[in-house]
Design an enzyme around this catalytic site. Structure first.
Site, PDB file in Angstrom:
ATOM      1  CE  LYS A  67      -6.024   2.186  -0.728  1.00 23.20           C
ATOM      2  NZ  LYS A  67      -6.837   2.277   0.649  1.00 23.20           N
TER       3      LYS A  67
ATOM      4  CE1 TYR B 158      -2.948   3.116   0.483  1.00 20.40           C
ATOM      5  CE2 TYR B 158      -3.277   2.554   2.834  1.00 20.40           C
ATOM      6  CZ  TYR B 158      -3.509   3.182   1.802  1.00 20.40           C
ATOM      7  OH  TYR B 158      -4.554   4.382   1.866  1.00 20.40           O
TER       8      TYR B 158
END
EC number: 4.3.3.7
Length: 293
Positions: free
Chosen positions: A161, A133
Site C-alpha cells: 500500500k 504499507y
C-alpha cells in the site's frame, strides 16, 4: 487476491472508549451491501496505534466473524517494535484473515536495512500473505521502491500500500517488483490515477462513507473507462480534502456518525473529536459527494 475498492475501516467506540461491536457489525453489513471489495480491520484508520494487542486481535476477529466469509478481511499487523508486530501477526494468523497489512515501523525511523529485516521477520512468523504499507507522512520513514523490490522476493509478501501520493512510484514499483506484485493506493486524492497507471486497488479512508461511488470509480478505472472514472472522482474531490482537515480518522468518524453509520463519533486519546470550526467544511463536502445526513 483482493483487487479494487477496499475500505480502511474505522473502529467505532462507545462513550467509555470500549469498542462498539453493534456499530462494527452495522459497518460490515453496510459495506457488503454497497459492494465494497474488501475490508482492512484495525489499520491506521481503525486506530491501531491506540488498541492494545489483545484488543486489536479481538476487533479483527470480530470483524471476520461479522463478515462470515461474504467479504475478505485484511488485518492490520503494524507496530514500531518488530516483536510486537510478530505478536500481532501470530494472533491474527488463526482468526480467518485473507491477508495482513503492516505499516512501516514509526517514530524510530529504521534504515532500508532495518525495514527489510523487520518485514522478513514478520513474514517468517506466518503463512498468511503480507502487504507492506508505506505512509511516510505519519511514520517519518519512507520505504523506497528498491526496498519494496527486495522484500517482494519473500514468498508471502504479496503487495504494498503506497500512500505517498507520488504517482511516479507506480511504474517504478511495477518494473522492479513484477506484474504479480499487488499495488494498492493509500492516497484517495490520487487513487484514480494510481489505478490507471497500473495499480490493483485502493485502500481508502473516504470509502467509509462513499463506498458505492468509490466502487464505481475503481471498477471504471480498472476497466479502462477513464472518462467514467474521472466523472465519479469529481463528485468526491472536495471530500478527499475535507477528510484530512484534521488527523485521520477524526473527520471520517465524525462524518460516519452524522450519517448514522455508527452510534457515536468517539475517538481515543490522544486524538479528540472534530473541532467545530470544521463541521461546515465537512458537511459541504459531504453534500457535494451526494451524501445524505
Amino acid at each position: 487476491m483482493i483487487n479494487g475498492s477496499i475500505v480502511a475501516l474505522i473502529t467505532p467506540m462507545n462513550s467509555d472508549g470500549t469498542v462498539d461491536n453493534k456499530s462494527l457489525e452495522n459497518l460490515v453489513e453496510y459495506h457488503i451491501a454497497q459492494g465494497t471489495d474488501g475490508i482492512v480491520a484495525v489499520g491506521t484508520t481503525g486506530e491501531s496505534a491506540t488498541l492494545p494487542a489483545k484488543e486489536h486481535i479481538q476487533v479483527v476477529q470480530q470483524t471476520v466473524s461479522f463478515a462470515a466469509g461474504r467479504i475478505p478481511i485484511i488485518g492490520g499487523n503494524g507496530a514500531n517494535a518488530t516483536a510486537e508486530a510478530i505478536e500481532l501477526t501470530k494472533g491474527l494468523s488463526s482468526v480467518g484473515v485473507e491477508a495482513m497489512l503492516g505499516v512501516t515501523p514509526y517514530y524510530n525511523k529504521p534504515s532500508p536495512k532495518g525495514l527489510v529485516a523487520h518485514y522478513k521477520a514478520v513474514a517468517q512468523s506466518t503463512d498468511i500473505p503480507q502487504i507492506l504499507y508505506n505512509v511516510p507522512g505519519r511514520t517519518s520513514v519512507d520505504m523506497l521502491p528498491e526496498t519494496v523490490a527486495e522484500l517482494a522476493s519473500v514468498s508471502n509478501i504479496i503487495g504494498v500500500k503506497e500512500a505517498t501520493g507520488d504517482l511516479s512510484r507506480v511504474s517504478k514499483l511495477r518494473s522492479l517488483c513484477g506484474d504479480d506484485f499487488l499495488l494498492y493506493s493509500g492516497d484517495d486524492a490520487t487513487a484514480r490515477e494510481f489505478l490507471t497507471l497500473g495499480g490493483n486497488g485502493i485502500i481508502s479512508v473516504a470509502n467509509n462513507i462513499v463506498p458505492k461511488a468509490f466502487k464505481a470509480m475503481c471498477d471504471a478505472a480498472l476497466a479502462g473507462n477513464t472518462e467514467e472514472a474521472i466523472a465519479v472522482e469529481k463528485s468526491m474531490q472536495s471530500l478527499f480534502s475535507a477528510l484530512f482537515c484534521e488527523a485521520n480518522p477524526i473527520p471520517v468518524k465524525w462524518a460516519a456518525h452524522q450519517m448514522g453509520l455508527i452510534s457515536k463519533g468517539e475517538i481515543r486519546l490522544p486524538l479528540t473529536e472534530l473541532s467545530s470550526e470544521f463541521h461546515g467544511l465537512l458537511l459541504e463536502a459531504m453534500k457535494n459527494a451526494r451524501i445524505e445526513v
